[in-house]
Write an enzyme that holds these catalytic residues in place. Structure first.
Site, PDB file in Angstrom:
ATOM      1  N   LYS A 173      -7.552   1.437  -1.692  1.00  0.00           N
ATOM      2  CA  LYS A 173      -7.011   0.944  -0.422  1.00  0.00           C
ATOM      3  C   LYS A 173      -6.757   2.085   0.556  1.00  0.00           C
ATOM      4  CE  LYS A 173      -5.346  -1.819   2.656  1.00  0.00           C
ATOM      5  NZ  LYS A 173      -4.033  -2.478   2.529  1.00  0.00           N
ATOM      6  N   THR A 184       0.845  -1.188   0.000  1.00  0.00           N
ATOM      7  CA  THR A 184       0.000   0.000   0.000  1.00  0.00           C
ATOM      8  C   THR A 184       0.886   1.245   0.000  1.00  0.00           C
ATOM      9  OG1 THR A 184      -1.732  -1.141   1.230  1.00  0.00           O
ATOM     10  CG2 THR A 184      -1.810   1.259   1.220  1.00  0.00           C
TER      11      THR A 184
END
Length: 271
Positions: A169, A94
């Site tokens: 995300k 991420t």
């Protein structure tokens, strides 16, 4: 498929195990002799560096801790130049959508596709083959990677063009952090009413205020315990999403105020 894997740690190692179990040929980076022995033990071919993992690979999966490590592997070490033309790099870490675009820009002259594909879930989800994957990028690049991703990911959601996976995300993790902050304030309010935290957490998961964040807090027994458990990954992601929002001239709005309550819980725990 022939797969290179960089980042066989807490999340990456069970991914490697699932990939091997699905019949893929995996070259995984092990930084130490002990790590390489462990990787060989689960059926992967252990190599010393990313360039070795990329050799002859149809796909190289990068699953390191943070954005800086992705840039180090893919830009500092120029991983795309080591990959075969027609292969695809998958970024599970991420981070900023801008990093994914920078990697794609570096990869394009070498004929290498890039998919930003952050994950939602933990090692137990990987082991069960039900890790949620948010993929951004060209549909053809994602199609090349799907046979590998399907070894541990279900669903694999194509969120949109390159960077979209990271954006989904980051929004998710900002919302998750805000929900924990709201639960912290709910516990504070309950205390003012004479209720203890344990009693409140035993009741709320059965009511309309239930959420995955609340279930996690209840399982740990307190907001503070859950906040400490998720802090390492959540804090870095909140920092990234705040920076991305600021670059776009925006902010997190009410989510940021709720995250402030979570920060207060962590600060109190460190005092």
């Amino acid at each position: 498929m022939r797969i290179g894997f960089v980042g066989a740690g807490r999340m990456g190692r069970p991914m490697v195990e699932r990939l091997v179990g699905a019949g893929h040929e995996v070259r995984a980076v092990g930084r130490s002799a002990a790590a390489r022995t462990a990787l060989e033990g689960i059926g992967a071919r252990a190599v010393a560096g990313a360039a070795d993992a990329a050799e002859g690979a149809d796909a190289v999966i990068v699953c390191v801790f943070d954005d800086a490590q992705v840039r180090d592997v893919c830009l500092g070490g120029d991983l795309p130049a080591r990959m075969p033309r027609g292969s695809v790099a998958v970024l599970h870490t991420t981070g900023s959508p801008g990093t994914a675009r920078a990697v794609a820009e570096r990869a394009a002259p070498h004929g290498v596709g890039v998919v930003d594909c952050p994950v939602s879930g933990g090692p137990h989800d990987i082991a069960a083959g039900r890790l949620t994957l948010f993929a951004g990028g060209d549909a053809d690049a994602l199609a090349k990677a799907r046979p590998a991703l399907g070894a541990y990911g279900d669903p694999v959601i194509h969120a949109g063009p390159l960077g979209a996976g990271q954006s989904v995300k980051l929004v998710n993790n900002a919302l998750f952090a805000a929900q924990i902050g709201l639960i912290a304030d709910a516990v504070r309010l309950a205390g003012q009413m004479g209720l203890d935290e344990a009693g409140l957490l035993a009741a709320l998961p059965h009511a309309s205020g239930a959420s995955r964040a609340l279930s996690g807090v209840a399982a740990r027994g307190s907001v503070a315990a859950f906040a400490r458990a998720v802090h390492a990954f959540l804090a870095k992601d909140v920092e990234v999403v705040r920076a991305v929002a600021a670059e776009l001239g925006g902010d997190l709005g009410a989510m940021d105020r709720a995250i402030g309550a979570l920060d207060g819980v962590l600060d109190a725990g460190e005092a």
